[in-house]
Design a protein around this motif. Structure first.
Motif, PDB file in Angstrom:
ATOM      1  N   HIS A 138      28.254  72.352 -21.351  1.00 30.74           N
ATOM      2  CA  HIS A 138      28.662  73.001 -22.584  1.00 30.74           C
ATOM      3  C   HIS A 138      27.405  73.410 -23.340  1.00 30.74           C
ATOM      4  CE1 HIS A 138      31.496  74.145 -25.604  1.00 30.74           C
ATOM      5  NE2 HIS A 138      31.082  73.268 -26.477  1.00 30.74           N
ATOM      6  N   LEU A 139      27.458  73.386 -24.629  1.00 31.09           N
ATOM      7  CA  LEU A 139      26.345  73.862 -25.442  1.00 31.09           C
ATOM      8  C   LEU A 139      25.094  72.996 -25.322  1.00 31.09           C
ATOM      9  CD1 LEU A 139      28.295  74.934 -28.630  1.00 31.09           C
ATOM     10  CD2 LEU A 139      27.561  76.324 -26.714  1.00 31.09           C
ATOM     11  N   TRP A 157      23.651  74.771 -21.874  1.00 29.09           N
ATOM     12  CA  TRP A 157      23.353  76.200 -21.875  1.00 29.09           C
ATOM     13  C   TRP A 157      22.418  76.561 -23.009  1.00 29.09           C
ATOM     14  CZ3 TRP A 157      24.520  78.523 -17.620  1.00 29.09           C
ATOM     15  CH2 TRP A 157      25.580  78.062 -16.855  1.00 29.09           C
ATOM     16  N   ARG A 158      21.470  77.417 -22.716  1.00 26.67           N
ATOM     17  CA  ARG A 158      20.540  77.926 -23.722  1.00 26.67           C
ATOM     18  C   ARG A 158      21.246  79.035 -24.503  1.00 26.67           C
ATOM     19  NH1 ARG A 158      17.440  82.396 -23.722  1.00 26.67           N
ATOM     20  NH2 ARG A 158      17.967  82.813 -21.557  1.00 26.67           N
ATOM     21  N   TRP A 159      21.124  78.986 -25.818  1.00 29.97           N
ATOM     22  CA  TRP A 159      21.726  80.024 -26.644  1.00 29.97           C
ATOM     23  C   TRP A 159      21.036  81.349 -26.366  1.00 29.97           C
ATOM     24  CZ3 TRP A 159      25.693  80.411 -30.122  1.00 29.97           C
ATOM     25  CH2 TRP A 159      26.388  79.223 -30.381  1.00 29.97           C
ATOM     26  N   HIS A 160      21.814  82.410 -26.287  1.00 26.91           N
ATOM     27  CA  HIS A 160      21.268  83.756 -26.146  1.00 26.91           C
ATOM     28  C   HIS A 160      22.140  84.707 -26.950  1.00 26.91           C
ATOM     29  CE1 HIS A 160      24.363  84.341 -23.001  1.00 26.91           C
ATOM     30  NE2 HIS A 160      24.037  83.111 -22.663  1.00 26.91           N
ATOM     31  N   MET A 189      25.820  85.370 -26.079  1.00 24.78           N
ATOM     32  CA  MET A 189      26.706  84.243 -26.401  1.00 24.78           C
ATOM     33  C   MET A 189      27.052  84.276 -27.890  1.00 24.78           C
ATOM     34  SD  MET A 189      25.921  80.143 -26.223  1.00 24.78           S
ATOM     35  CE  MET A 189      25.762  80.000 -24.481  1.00 24.78           C
ATOM     36  N   ALA A 190      26.048  84.525 -28.710  1.00 26.71           N
ATOM     37  CA  ALA A 190      26.272  84.584 -30.155  1.00 26.71           C
ATOM     38  C   ALA A 190      27.200  85.741 -30.526  1.00 26.71           C
ATOM     39  CB  ALA A 190      24.944  84.709 -30.888  1.00 26.71           C
ATOM     40  N   ILE A 221      30.838  84.849 -29.755  1.00 24.97           N
ATOM     41  CA  ILE A 221      31.400  83.959 -30.767  1.00 24.97           C
ATOM     42  C   ILE A 221      31.657  84.720 -32.063  1.00 24.97           C
ATOM     43  CG2 ILE A 221      30.896  81.933 -32.188  1.00 24.97           C
ATOM     44  CD1 ILE A 221      29.338  80.861 -29.685  1.00 24.97           C
ATOM     45  N   ASN A 253      21.884  92.689 -23.599  1.00 27.22           N
ATOM     46  CA  ASN A 253      21.084  92.223 -24.731  1.00 27.22           C
ATOM     47  C   ASN A 253      20.758  93.367 -25.696  1.00 27.22           C
ATOM     48  OD1 ASN A 253      21.090  89.609 -23.760  1.00 27.22           O
ATOM     49  ND2 ASN A 253      19.087  89.785 -22.795  1.00 27.22           N
TER      50      ASN A 253
END
Length: 135
Positions: free
Chosen positions: A16-17, A20-23, A26-27, A30, A108
């Motif tokens: 889960h979080l 996983w590295r935030w990128h 992903m943001a 959400i 990206n």
């Protein structure tokens, strides 16, 4: 008989979080969901506006004074950002549905473009509202 232990085993944890590295994609995913929820609130505010308008000038003046207050303006600013972000990200998803822009670099770049559009469009709308005296 089986050799299985009768004591309960711990369930395995799925990544889960913490893993996983935030990128940015992903943001934006959400944020797309969050702005969709915010737009439901905006729909309720629009319905309340129509009801206040139908109830006469006194009720409509009360509604306008509520939305004209500082908290009302903050809510409207948030709804403006939500609207433009959700619109731009929806167009991004339509492009993805055609099979384009799915590689990491394009995804990206389109995420940054969506965020920039939402900010620029919100500033433009609120700037025009300020110049015309609507604020």
């Amino acid at each position: 008989m089986t050799d299985a232990s009768r004591t309960p085993r711990e369930k395995p944890l799925s990544p889960h979080l913490q893993v996983w590295r935030w990128h940015i994609t992903m943001a934006t995913s959400i944020l797309h969901r969050a702005t969709g929820c915010a737009l439901y609130v905006g729909a309720l505010i629009a319905a309340a506006w129509a009801i206040a308008l139908a109830q006469g000038p006194d009720r409509y003046a009360q509604f306008k004074s509520l939305l004209g207050s500082i908290p009302g303006k903050v809510v409207m600013l948030g709804l403006t950002v939500s609207l433009f972000y959700h619109l731009a990200n929806g167009v991004r998803h339509l492009v993805w549905d055609t099979g384009h822009g799915l590689d990491v670099k394009s995804a990206n770049a389109s995420a940054v473009l969506v965020l920039a559009f939402a900010a620029a469009a919100t500033l433009a709308v609120w700037g025009i509202a300020g110049m015309t005296g609507a604020l």
